[in-house]
Design an enzyme around this catalytic site. Structure first.
Site, PDB file in Angstrom:
ATOM      1  N   ASN A   6     -58.912 -90.811 -17.782  1.00 30.12           N
ATOM      2  CA  ASN A   6     -58.280 -89.713 -18.517  1.00 30.12           C
ATOM      3  C   ASN A   6     -57.218 -89.136 -17.588  1.00 30.12           C
ATOM      4  O   ASN A   6     -57.543 -88.448 -16.621  1.00 30.12           O
ATOM      5  CB  ASN A   6     -59.326 -88.640 -18.873  1.00 30.12           C
ATOM      6  CG  ASN A   6     -58.674 -87.386 -19.442  1.00 30.12           C
ATOM      7  OD1 ASN A   6     -57.517 -87.414 -19.863  1.00 30.12           O
ATOM      8  ND2 ASN A   6     -59.413 -86.288 -19.453  1.00 30.12           N
ATOM      9  N   LYS A   8     -55.000 -86.961 -18.242  1.00 32.62           N
ATOM     10  CA  LYS A   8     -54.641 -85.569 -18.558  1.00 32.62           C
ATOM     11  C   LYS A   8     -53.104 -85.427 -18.590  1.00 32.62           C
ATOM     12  O   LYS A   8     -52.417 -86.370 -18.945  1.00 32.62           O
ATOM     13  CB  LYS A   8     -55.287 -84.598 -17.564  1.00 32.62           C
ATOM     14  CG  LYS A   8     -56.765 -84.891 -17.345  1.00 32.62           C
ATOM     15  CD  LYS A   8     -57.473 -83.799 -16.611  1.00 32.62           C
ATOM     16  CE  LYS A   8     -58.884 -84.243 -16.304  1.00 32.62           C
ATOM     17  NZ  LYS A   8     -59.749 -83.158 -15.914  1.00 32.62           N
ATOM     18  N   HIS A  91     -62.734 -82.949 -25.457  1.00 37.13           N
ATOM     19  CA  HIS A  91     -62.775 -82.801 -23.996  1.00 37.13           C
ATOM     20  C   HIS A  91     -62.958 -81.313 -23.672  1.00 37.13           C
ATOM     21  O   HIS A  91     -62.435 -80.456 -24.377  1.00 37.13           O
ATOM     22  CB  HIS A  91     -61.481 -83.339 -23.372  1.00 37.13           C
ATOM     23  CG  HIS A  91     -61.552 -83.390 -21.882  1.00 37.13           C
ATOM     24  ND1 HIS A  91     -61.316 -82.282 -21.093  1.00 37.13           N
ATOM     25  CD2 HIS A  91     -61.872 -84.395 -21.029  1.00 37.13           C
ATOM     26  CE1 HIS A  91     -61.473 -82.622 -19.820  1.00 37.13           C
ATOM     27  NE2 HIS A  91     -61.821 -83.898 -19.751  1.00 37.13           N
ATOM     28  N   GLU A  93     -61.596 -79.382 -21.692  1.00 33.38           N
ATOM     29  CA  GLU A  93     -60.358 -78.592 -21.583  1.00 33.38           C
ATOM     30  C   GLU A  93     -59.822 -78.233 -22.965  1.00 33.38           C
ATOM     31  O   GLU A  93     -59.234 -77.168 -23.154  1.00 33.38           O
ATOM     32  CB  GLU A  93     -59.329 -79.365 -20.747  1.00 33.38           C
ATOM     33  CG  GLU A  93     -59.715 -79.350 -19.271  1.00 33.38           C
ATOM     34  CD  GLU A  93     -59.315 -80.575 -18.475  1.00 33.38           C
ATOM     35  OE1 GLU A  93     -58.382 -81.292 -18.878  1.00 33.38           O
ATOM     36  OE2 GLU A  93     -59.959 -80.831 -17.437  1.00 33.38           O
ATOM     37  N   GLU A 165     -70.013 -84.937 -20.039  1.00 32.68           N
ATOM     38  CA  GLU A 165     -69.246 -84.401 -18.917  1.00 32.68           C
ATOM     39  C   GLU A 165     -69.681 -82.960 -18.648  1.00 32.68           C
ATOM     40  O   GLU A 165     -69.188 -82.030 -19.300  1.00 32.68           O
ATOM     41  CB  GLU A 165     -67.751 -84.417 -19.250  1.00 32.68           C
ATOM     42  CG  GLU A 165     -67.208 -85.793 -19.541  1.00 32.68           C
ATOM     43  CD  GLU A 165     -65.710 -85.831 -19.328  1.00 32.68           C
ATOM     44  OE1 GLU A 165     -65.272 -86.535 -18.419  1.00 32.68           O
ATOM     45  OE2 GLU A 165     -64.985 -85.141 -20.052  1.00 32.68           O
ATOM     46  N   GLY A 171     -63.414 -82.166 -12.291  1.00 23.68           N
ATOM     47  CA  GLY A 171     -62.312 -81.779 -11.409  1.00 23.68           C
ATOM     48  C   GLY A 171     -62.741 -80.880 -10.259  1.00 23.68           C
ATOM     49  O   GLY A 171     -61.907 -80.289  -9.587  1.00 23.68           O
ATOM     50  N   SER A 210     -66.033 -85.821 -11.765  1.00 17.52           N
ATOM     51  CA  SER A 210     -65.841 -86.131 -10.336  1.00 17.52           C
ATOM     52  C   SER A 210     -66.353 -87.518  -9.924  1.00 17.52           C
ATOM     53  O   SER A 210     -66.815 -87.701  -8.798  1.00 17.52           O
ATOM     54  CB  SER A 210     -66.466 -85.042  -9.446  1.00 17.52           C
ATOM     55  OG  SER A 210     -65.809 -83.810  -9.676  1.00 17.52           O
TER      56      SER A 210
END
Ligand code: PEP
Length: 252
Positions: A6, A8, A91, A93, A165, A171, A210
């Protein structure tokens, strides 16, 4: 076994070029997928022939609408027209920064399926939720609401992938323990079967948060972990290649 990158809102034409220059997948047998920014989908598809093996491209988000006056949105149909085969939906985010709720994510999932895209449906708990013992309740709610009335025909089922996730691991450099990840994946499989009537045992469930070459083996060798959704470590061709090698070795 899947390694899905991904990207992003990262990469530019130069870094995409160097990604492919440094990518070496000749010995890997796992699925290798990547989701660049929509604007880069065509470029990445054109370059993917350099990967030396099938290398599939998808989106990070789609509109829940077919088409029309929705300025700034990208349709599932356009993504599919370009040659993309999948899209991420939900996701963390998108959930937190763009306030995408269960109902919207449910519409996006159905929209993607209707345009023959595979959906990587992302779920995961926040740190506070884990600390308060709410992980399973959160996952169950995200799955049962987001995948409500998911079509149970064979083709639609084979177009579903789940990504677990934990938000606190995305991240941050902090990765779930192999036990935390395995437990969550096992629970997700059970919800898919018992609450949604889907073939949970055949649905790939990827871990994300991560993942990097140094921690991938422990995670990917867990019984219910079928691959990884990778952000930061998927940006460089060398790291992506190493992850694909680790995943491929575990398939043997
Ligand atoms: C992600 O964004 O899906 C992700 C897992 O990111 P990272 O690997 O950087 O934690």
């Amino acid at each position: 076994m899947f390694i899905v990158g991904n990207w992003k809102m990262n990469q530019n034409l130069d870094s995409i070029e160097s990604f492919f220059t440094n990518l070496s997948l000749k010995d890997s047998t796992c699925e290798t997928w990547v989701s660049p920014q929509s604007l880069h989908v065509s470029t990445v598809i054109a370059k993917s022939s350099q990967a030396g093996k099938p290398f599939f491209v998808g989106g990070q988000n789609i509109s829940e609408q077919d088409n029309g006056a929705f300025t700034g949105e990208n349709s599932a149909e356009s993504l599919q027209d370009l040659g993309a085969i999948f899209t991420l939906v939900g996701h963390s985010e998108r959930r937190s920064l763009y306030k995408e709720n269960h109902e919207l994510l449910n519409k996006k999932t159905k929209q993607a399926l209707s345009k023959n895209l595979t959906v990587i449906f992302c779920v995961g708990e926040q740190l506070e939720e884990r600390k308060n013992g709410m992980t399973e309740a959160v996952l169950k709610n995200q799955l049962t609401e987001g995948l409500k009335d998911y079509p149970t025909d064979q083709l639609s089922q084979s177009r579903l992938i789940i990504a677990y996730e934990p938000v606190w691991a995305i991240g941050t450099g902090e990765v779930a323990t192999t036990e935390q990840a395995q437990d969550a994946h096992h629970f997700i499989r059970k919800i898919l079967m018992d609450d949604l009537g889907l073939q949970g045992d055949l649905t790939p469930i990827l871990y994300g948060g991560s993942v990097k070459p140094s921690n991938a083996e422990g995670l990917l060798s867990q019984k219910d972990i079928d691959g990884a959704l990778v952000g930061g470590a998927s940006l460089k061709g060398e790291d992506f290649s190493q992850l694909a090698q680790i995943a491929s070795k575990l398939m043997k």
